[in-house]
Design a protein around this motif. Structure first.
Motif, short mmCIF file in Angstrom:
data_model
loop_
_atom_site.label_atom_id
_atom_site.label_comp_id
_atom_site.label_asym_id
_atom_site.label_seq_id
_atom_site.Cartn_x
_atom_site.Cartn_y
_atom_site.Cartn_z
N PRO A 13 19.93 6.80 -5.08
CA PRO A 13 18.91 7.45 -4.23
C PRO A 13 17.49 7.24 -4.77
CG PRO A 13 20.50 9.08 -5.04
CD PRO A 13 20.88 7.76 -5.59
N LEU A 14 17.36 7.18 -6.11
CA LEU A 14 16.04 6.92 -6.67
C LEU A 14 15.56 5.54 -6.28
CD1 LEU A 14 13.66 7.78 -8.39
CD2 LEU A 14 14.88 6.93 -10.39
N ARG A 15 16.45 4.58 -6.27
CA ARG A 15 16.11 3.23 -5.84
C ARG A 15 15.58 3.23 -4.41
NH1 ARG A 15 16.16 -0.60 -2.90
NH2 ARG A 15 16.81 -2.74 -3.12
N TYR A 16 16.30 3.88 -3.53
CA TYR A 16 15.89 3.93 -2.13
C TYR A 16 14.53 4.60 -1.98
CZ TYR A 16 15.67 5.15 2.76
OH TYR A 16 15.25 5.31 4.05
N LEU A 17 14.37 5.76 -2.60
CA LEU A 17 13.12 6.51 -2.45
C LEU A 17 11.94 5.77 -3.08
CD1 LEU A 17 14.49 10.09 -3.21
CD2 LEU A 17 13.82 9.15 -0.98
N ALA A 18 12.14 5.19 -4.25
CA ALA A 18 11.05 4.45 -4.90
C ALA A 18 10.70 3.20 -4.11
CB ALA A 18 11.46 4.08 -6.32
N ASP A 19 11.70 2.49 -3.62
CA ASP A 19 11.46 1.29 -2.82
C ASP A 19 10.64 1.63 -1.58
OD1 ASP A 19 11.60 -1.18 -1.54
OD2 ASP A 19 13.71 -0.99 -1.00
N ARG A 20 11.05 2.66 -0.87
CA ARG A 20 10.32 3.05 0.34
C ARG A 20 8.90 3.51 0.03
NH1 ARG A 20 11.24 0.22 3.65
NH2 ARG A 20 12.13 -0.90 1.96
N ALA A 21 8.73 4.27 -1.04
CA ALA A 21 7.40 4.78 -1.40
C ALA A 21 6.46 3.63 -1.76
CB ALA A 21 7.50 5.77 -2.55
N VAL A 22 6.95 2.70 -2.56
CA VAL A 22 6.10 1.57 -2.96
C VAL A 22 5.80 0.68 -1.76
CG1 VAL A 22 6.04 -0.56 -4.34
CG2 VAL A 22 6.86 1.58 -5.36
N GLN A 23 6.81 0.38 -0.96
CA GLN A 23 6.61 -0.51 0.18
C GLN A 23 5.68 0.12 1.22
OE1 GLN A 23 7.91 -3.62 -0.20
NE2 GLN A 23 6.60 -4.16 1.51
N ALA A 24 5.72 1.43 1.36
CA ALA A 24 4.85 2.10 2.34
C ALA A 24 3.37 1.93 1.98
CB ALA A 24 5.19 3.59 2.42
N GLY A 25 3.09 1.69 0.72
CA GLY A 25 1.71 1.52 0.29
C GLY A 25 1.19 0.10 0.46
N PRO A 58 8.20 -8.07 -0.61
CA PRO A 58 9.02 -6.89 -0.93
C PRO A 58 8.62 -6.21 -2.25
CG PRO A 58 10.26 -8.88 -1.37
CD PRO A 58 8.95 -9.31 -0.78
N TRP A 59 7.48 -5.56 -2.24
CA TRP A 59 6.96 -4.90 -3.44
C TRP A 59 7.90 -3.81 -3.96
CZ3 TRP A 59 3.41 -7.14 -6.16
CH2 TRP A 59 2.46 -7.96 -5.54
N GLY A 60 8.55 -3.10 -3.07
CA GLY A 60 9.44 -2.02 -3.48
C GLY A 60 10.61 -2.51 -4.30
N THR A 61 11.24 -3.58 -3.86
CA THR A 61 12.37 -4.14 -4.60
C THR A 61 11.90 -4.69 -5.94
OG1 THR A 61 13.51 -4.70 -2.54
CG2 THR A 61 14.23 -5.86 -4.53
#
Length: 119
Positions: free
Chosen positions: A15-27, A33-36
């Motif tokens: 879940p941390l991977r998903y949340l961090a990926d989405r948060a970074v990519q949203a910016g 793919p900055w989040g990945t």
């Protein structure tokens, strides 16, 4: 017991991977793919740190295999790189692969150096 440690670590890392990926990519308003990249580099740093510590197998099962294994994702890196190439964003595809390898290795090395410095 080792399996339980891996499962618990993965239950936290995924879940941390998903949340961090989405948060970074949203910016970022780009196809890159900055989040990945961010989660893979962070996971490489944590794993490098853990690998350099004289930790027991339980810690490595929980944090290394479980948490870092679920936090990072080679399959998504591969998928996103191929998707970028297929969509004609070849520069971004090459940059994604190169940056992921170089930054991941560098982060792992820095994590290990930090562990050696503090232990």
């Amino acid at each position: 017991m080792t399996i339980v440690l891996i499962v618990v670590g993965a239950a936290l890392g995924a879940p941390l991977r998903y949340l961090a990926d989405r948060a970074v990519q949203a910016g970022h308003d780009t196809v890159f793919p900055w989040g990945t990249l961010a989660v893979n580099v962070a996971g490489s740093a944590v794993l490098g740190f853990l690998a350099a510590l004289p930790a027991g197998s339980g810690v490595m099962a929980f944090a290394g295999t479980g948490f870092c294994g679920a936090l990072t994702t080679y399959s998504t890196l591969g998928y996103e790189t191929v998707r970028l190439a297929e969509e004609g964003a070849r520069f971004h595809a090459v940059a994604n692969a190169a940056a992921s390898i170089v930054a991941g290795l560098g982060a792992g090395y820095c994590g290990a150096a930090l562990a050696q410095a503090v232990s």
